[in-house]
Design an enzyme around this catalytic site. Structure first.
Site, PDB file in Angstrom:
ATOM      1  N   ASN A  73      20.185  46.369 -27.532  1.00  0.00           N
ATOM      2  CA  ASN A  73      20.714  47.674 -27.951  1.00  0.00           C
ATOM      3  C   ASN A  73      20.669  48.626 -26.754  1.00  0.00           C
ATOM      4  O   ASN A  73      20.310  48.227 -25.655  1.00  0.00           O
ATOM      5  CB  ASN A  73      19.918  48.215 -29.149  1.00  0.00           C
ATOM      6  CG  ASN A  73      18.447  48.340 -28.818  1.00  0.00           C
ATOM      7  OD1 ASN A  73      18.066  49.091 -27.934  1.00  0.00           O
ATOM      8  ND2 ASN A  73      17.610  47.590 -29.506  1.00  0.00           N
TER       9      ASN A  73
ATOM     10  N   ASP B 106      16.298  44.243 -35.534  1.00  0.00           N
ATOM     11  CA  ASP B 106      15.908  43.822 -36.884  1.00  0.00           C
ATOM     12  C   ASP B 106      16.195  42.335 -37.090  1.00  0.00           C
ATOM     13  O   ASP B 106      15.601  41.700 -37.951  1.00  0.00           O
ATOM     14  CB  ASP B 106      16.661  44.655 -37.926  1.00  0.00           C
ATOM     15  CG  ASP B 106      16.137  46.085 -37.954  1.00  0.00           C
ATOM     16  OD1 ASP B 106      14.902  46.257 -37.885  1.00  0.00           O
ATOM     17  OD2 ASP B 106      16.950  47.030 -38.010  1.00  0.00           O
TER      18      ASP B 106
ATOM     19  N   LYS C 172      23.485  26.310 -22.230  1.00  0.00           N
ATOM     20  CA  LYS C 172      24.554  27.302 -22.347  1.00  0.00           C
ATOM     21  C   LYS C 172      25.573  26.840 -23.386  1.00  0.00           C
ATOM     22  O   LYS C 172      26.014  25.679 -23.344  1.00  0.00           O
ATOM     23  CB  LYS C 172      25.223  27.453 -20.978  1.00  0.00           C
ATOM     24  CG  LYS C 172      26.358  28.430 -20.975  1.00  0.00           C
ATOM     25  CD  LYS C 172      27.016  28.506 -19.608  1.00  0.00           C
ATOM     26  CE  LYS C 172      28.264  29.352 -19.688  1.00  0.00           C
ATOM     27  NZ  LYS C 172      29.048  29.321 -18.464  1.00  0.00           N
TER      28      LYS C 172
ATOM     29  N   PHE D 238       9.552  56.290 -35.209  1.00  0.00           N
ATOM     30  CA  PHE D 238      10.796  56.986 -34.904  1.00  0.00           C
ATOM     31  C   PHE D 238      11.829  56.502 -35.926  1.00  0.00           C
ATOM     32  O   PHE D 238      11.724  55.371 -36.412  1.00  0.00           O
ATOM     33  CB  PHE D 238      11.290  56.634 -33.490  1.00  0.00           C
ATOM     34  CG  PHE D 238      10.790  57.571 -32.436  1.00  0.00           C
ATOM     35  CD1 PHE D 238       9.473  57.531 -32.015  1.00  0.00           C
ATOM     36  CD2 PHE D 238      11.644  58.502 -31.851  1.00  0.00           C
ATOM     37  CE1 PHE D 238       9.002  58.403 -31.041  1.00  0.00           C
ATOM     38  CE2 PHE D 238      11.192  59.380 -30.873  1.00  0.00           C
ATOM     39  CZ  PHE D 238       9.878  59.331 -30.468  1.00  0.00           C
TER      40      PHE D 238
ATOM     41  N   LYS E 189      11.204  55.761 -44.607  1.00  0.00           N
ATOM     42  CA  LYS E 189      10.441  54.960 -43.624  1.00  0.00           C
ATOM     43  C   LYS E 189       8.976  55.376 -43.582  1.00  0.00           C
ATOM     44  O   LYS E 189       8.098  54.529 -43.403  1.00  0.00           O
ATOM     45  CB  LYS E 189      11.075  55.066 -42.229  1.00  0.00           C
ATOM     46  CG  LYS E 189      12.320  54.219 -42.123  1.00  0.00           C
ATOM     47  CD  LYS E 189      13.051  54.380 -40.806  1.00  0.00           C
ATOM     48  CE  LYS E 189      14.408  53.691 -40.920  1.00  0.00           C
ATOM     49  NZ  LYS E 189      15.305  53.951 -39.824  1.00  0.00           N
TER      50      LYS E 189
ATOM     51  N   LYS F  77       6.443  52.366 -44.351  1.00  0.00           N
ATOM     52  CA  LYS F  77       5.654  51.864 -43.219  1.00  0.00           C
ATOM     53  C   LYS F  77       4.285  52.532 -43.136  1.00  0.00           C
ATOM     54  O   LYS F  77       3.545  52.305 -42.191  1.00  0.00           O
ATOM     55  CB  LYS F  77       6.448  52.044 -41.916  1.00  0.00           C
ATOM     56  CG  LYS F  77       7.847  51.384 -42.004  1.00  0.00           C
ATOM     57  CD  LYS F  77       8.595  51.361 -40.690  1.00  0.00           C
ATOM     58  CE  LYS F  77      10.034  50.880 -40.906  1.00  0.00           C
ATOM     59  NZ  LYS F  77      10.676  50.326 -39.730  1.00  0.00           N
TER      60      LYS F  77
HETATM   61  O1  PMT Z   1      14.925  54.608 -25.119  1.00  0.00           O
HETATM   62  P1  PMT Z   1      15.843  55.795 -25.089  1.00  0.00           P
HETATM   63  O2  PMT Z   1      17.151  55.490 -24.410  1.00  0.00           O
HETATM   64  O3  PMT Z   1      15.168  57.013 -24.525  1.00  0.00           O
HETATM   65  O4  PMT Z   1      16.250  56.138 -26.599  1.00  0.00           O
HETATM   66  C1  PMT Z   1      15.287  56.632 -27.474  1.00  0.00           C
HETATM   67  C2  PMT Z   1      15.418  56.021 -28.890  1.00  0.00           C
HETATM   68  C3  PMT Z   1      16.738  56.470 -29.523  1.00  0.00           C
HETATM   69  C4  PMT Z   1      15.371  54.483 -28.819  1.00  0.00           C
HETATM   70  C5  PMT Z   1      14.183  56.551 -29.704  1.00  0.00           C
HETATM   71  O5  PMT Z   1      14.239  57.956 -29.746  1.00  0.00           O
HETATM   72  C6  PMT Z   1      14.191  55.994 -31.122  1.00  0.00           C
HETATM   73  O6  PMT Z   1      14.793  56.531 -32.038  1.00  0.00           O
HETATM   74  N1  PMT Z   1      13.465  54.845 -31.315  1.00  0.00           N
HETATM   75  C7  PMT Z   1      13.414  54.112 -32.586  1.00  0.00           C
HETATM   76  C8  PMT Z   1      14.601  53.210 -32.693  1.00  0.00           C
HETATM   77  C9  PMT Z   1      14.569  52.364 -33.961  1.00  0.00           C
HETATM   78  O7  PMT Z   1      14.392  51.183 -33.900  1.00  0.00           O
HETATM   79  O8  PMT Z   1      14.649  53.072 -35.086  1.00  0.00           O
HETATM   80  P2  PMT Z   1      14.659  52.383 -36.575  1.00  0.00           P
HETATM   81  O9  PMT Z   1      15.022  53.539 -37.443  1.00  0.00           O
HETATM   82  O10 PMT Z   1      15.532  51.204 -36.587  1.00  0.00           O
HETATM   83  O11 PMT Z   1      13.171  51.920 -36.794  1.00  0.00           O
HETATM   84  C10 PMT Z   1      12.187  52.763 -37.395  1.00  0.00           C
HETATM   85  C11 PMT Z   1      10.833  52.549 -36.764  1.00  0.00           C
HETATM   86  O12 PMT Z   1      10.377  51.199 -37.025  1.00  0.00           O
HETATM   87  C12 PMT Z   1      10.812  52.709 -35.253  1.00  0.00           C
HETATM   88  O13 PMT Z   1       9.611  53.359 -34.905  1.00  0.00           O
HETATM   89  C13 PMT Z   1      10.830  51.267 -34.726  1.00  0.00           C
HETATM   90  O14 PMT Z   1      10.131  51.154 -33.484  1.00  0.00           O
HETATM   91  C14 PMT Z   1      10.103  50.513 -35.828  1.00  0.00           C
HETATM   92  N2  PMT Z   1      10.570  49.117 -36.000  1.00  0.00           N
HETATM   93  C15 PMT Z   1      11.861  48.837 -36.340  1.00  0.00           C
HETATM   94  C16 PMT Z   1      12.248  47.529 -36.545  1.00  0.00           C
HETATM   95  C17 PMT Z   1      11.301  46.505 -36.391  1.00  0.00           C
HETATM   96  N3  PMT Z   1      11.628  45.230 -36.571  1.00  0.00           N
HETATM   97  N4  PMT Z   1      10.028  46.812 -36.056  1.00  0.00           N
HETATM   98  C18 PMT Z   1       9.643  48.096 -35.869  1.00  0.00           C
HETATM   99  O15 PMT Z   1       8.470  48.370 -35.558  1.00  0.00           O
END
Ligand code: PMT
Length: 394
Positions: free
Chosen positions: A207, A276, A286, A320, A334, A338
């Site tokens: 991503n 995810d 390959k 986040f 969330k 979580k």
């Molecule tokens: O890195 P930059 O370019 O500075 O960009 C910053 C950012 C946009 C990546 C950052 O600000 C941000 O939003 N990070 C969280 C991205 C994300 O995965 O969001 P989510 O809404 O999909 O996940 C929610 C939370 O669960 C997040 O804290 C994530 O780290 C966590 N997660 C998600 C999926 C997973 N399988 N395991 C997790 O722990």
């Protein structure tokens, strides 16, 4: 340790007020170095600044110094803060366009410390759309501005454009230099960057995360006295001084690393953008192209944050939420799912927010549903707001 401020003085009637700034900073025990533009020297003599700062004033890029240091680089390295006061429309325009044609602008271009502009100019100039665009551009690049004051200007006009009061500028400088050590002894684990999910030895799914948000948090936390482990996906960023970085690649890697270090942490802040899903089968060789379409079956990755939430105890968990719509509703879901203390919600489709840039626009929502929306700011500023909230929760 003594703090160093480099003060850039540009040509304007307010240049004489920069003498008071130097004098006030020296009284606070701050070492000051002055760089003047040619135009500034028309308003005040370098000798006045030399006398007050007790350091040689730099005006000329090509003047031979006694030491063999490259002067503009040496000054840029030494600075804890670069203040430009008064900042003319000219220097703001040059900085916004990467022009480095004198000692002040070359040093500015080499500076890695915070840069603070205190503009002073005629009201019409200040309100000019070009000047305002340059200011917005520089703010988006992480520079700071002190709003000019309003009143009677030297040209006789009444309006905004006066150099802000010396006390206000000095206060602002001190707040930049102040070292809060309010997280001393706390163990903070931060995750940052993307994950990469292999398809074959050559290809992967990932991503747009650059890691900047998470690295800004790690850097701010270490500066505030915390012990910091930064679990990072692949990024091009330098590890901040004093931070222990643990590199990971895939979501599964990150899952294991974060869980292994969970016991150590008092606080976990998950800024990483974790995939995810990952390809259900990873080819050893390959995948060769054929005339046919192919399908890649994806399987779920574990949710790292949710796995921590399930065994949270009295640790602080910060998530986040990166969304393109229904930001606050999804973010609140969330927190619950979580088991978080609070969540930082950013809309990744908004300009100057989310991935890659140096700024973000976020709302912080806590587990009681109280939400605070913040305006656009640098990722470092947002990092400190998140850490203030962590401190308050601790
Ligand atoms: O890195 P930059 O370019 O500075 O960009 C910053 C950012 C946009 C990546 C950052 O600000 C941000 O939003 N990070 C969280 C991205 C994300 O995965 O969001 P989510 O809404 O999909 O996940 C929610 C939370 O669960 C997040 O804290 C994530 O780290 C966590 N997660 C998600 C999926 C997973 N399988 N395991 C997790 O722990």
């Amino acid at each position: 340790m003594k703090k160093h401020v480099v003060l850039g003085v540009t040509g304007g009637i307010a240049a004489y007020k920069a003498l008071d700034i130097i004098s006030a900073l020296r009284k606070k025990g701050i070492e000051t170095h002055v760089i003047m533009t040619k135009n500034a020297c028309e308003f005040v003599t370098p000798l006045s600044f030399e006398t007050l700062s007790n350091n040689e004033v730099v005006t000329d890029t090509f003047k031979r110094t006694k030491s063999w240091e490259v002067e503009h680089i040496a000054l840029a390295k030494r600075a804890d803060l670069f203040l430009i006061a008064p900042a003319s429309a000219n220097v703001i325009g040059k900085a916004a366009h990467g022009i480095a044609d004198d000692m002040l602008t070359t040093t500015l271009m080499a500076a890695r410390c915070p840069i603070l502009f205190a503009p002073a100019m005629n009201t019409a100039m200040y309100e000019n759309a070009i000047v305002q665009e340059n200011i917005t551009f520089l703010k988006n690049k992480g520079c700071y501005f002190i709003e000019p004051d309003s009143g009677f200007l030297a040209c006789g006009d009444l309006g905004k454009g006066k150099l802000q009061k010396v006390e206000v500028i000095v206060e602002e400088v001190l707040s930049f230099l102040e070292e809060k050590k309010d997280l001393e002894g706390k163990n903070i684990m931060v995750t940052a960057g993307p994950t990469i999910e292999a398809i074959d030895p050559m290809r992967y799914i990932t991503n747009h995360s650059s890691g900047k948000m998470g690295y800004a948090i790690a850097e701010a936390a270490v500066k505030r006295g915390a012990n910091v482990k930064l679990v990072s996906g692949p990024t091009n960023l330098l590890c901040p001084d004093g931070v222990e970085r643990i590199n990971t690649q895939s979501a599964m890697d990150m899952y294991e690393t974060v869980n292994q270090n969970f016991q150590w942490a008092d606080v976990v802040i998950k800024a990483a953008a974790v995939a995810d899903y990952r390809p259900a089968e990873v080819s050893d060789m390959k995948i060769k192209k054929s005339g046919e379409d192919i399908q890649i079956r994806l399987t779920r990755n574990p949710d790292i944050l949710q796995s921590l939430g399930a065994k949270k105890g009295n640790k602080i968990l910060v998530g986040f939420a990166a969304e393109t719509h229904n930001l606050i509703t999804y973010a609140k879901e969330k927190i619950e799912k979580k088991n978080l203390d609070f969540i930082v919600a950013n809309n990744i489709s908004e300009e100057n927010a989310g991935f890659k840039g140096d700024t973000n626009i976020a709302a912080i929502i806590d587990k009681d549903g109280v939400s605070n929306q913040y305006p656009m700011m640098s990722k470092t500023e947002l990092a400190n707001i998140i850490l203030d909230k962590v401190r308050a929760t601790l």
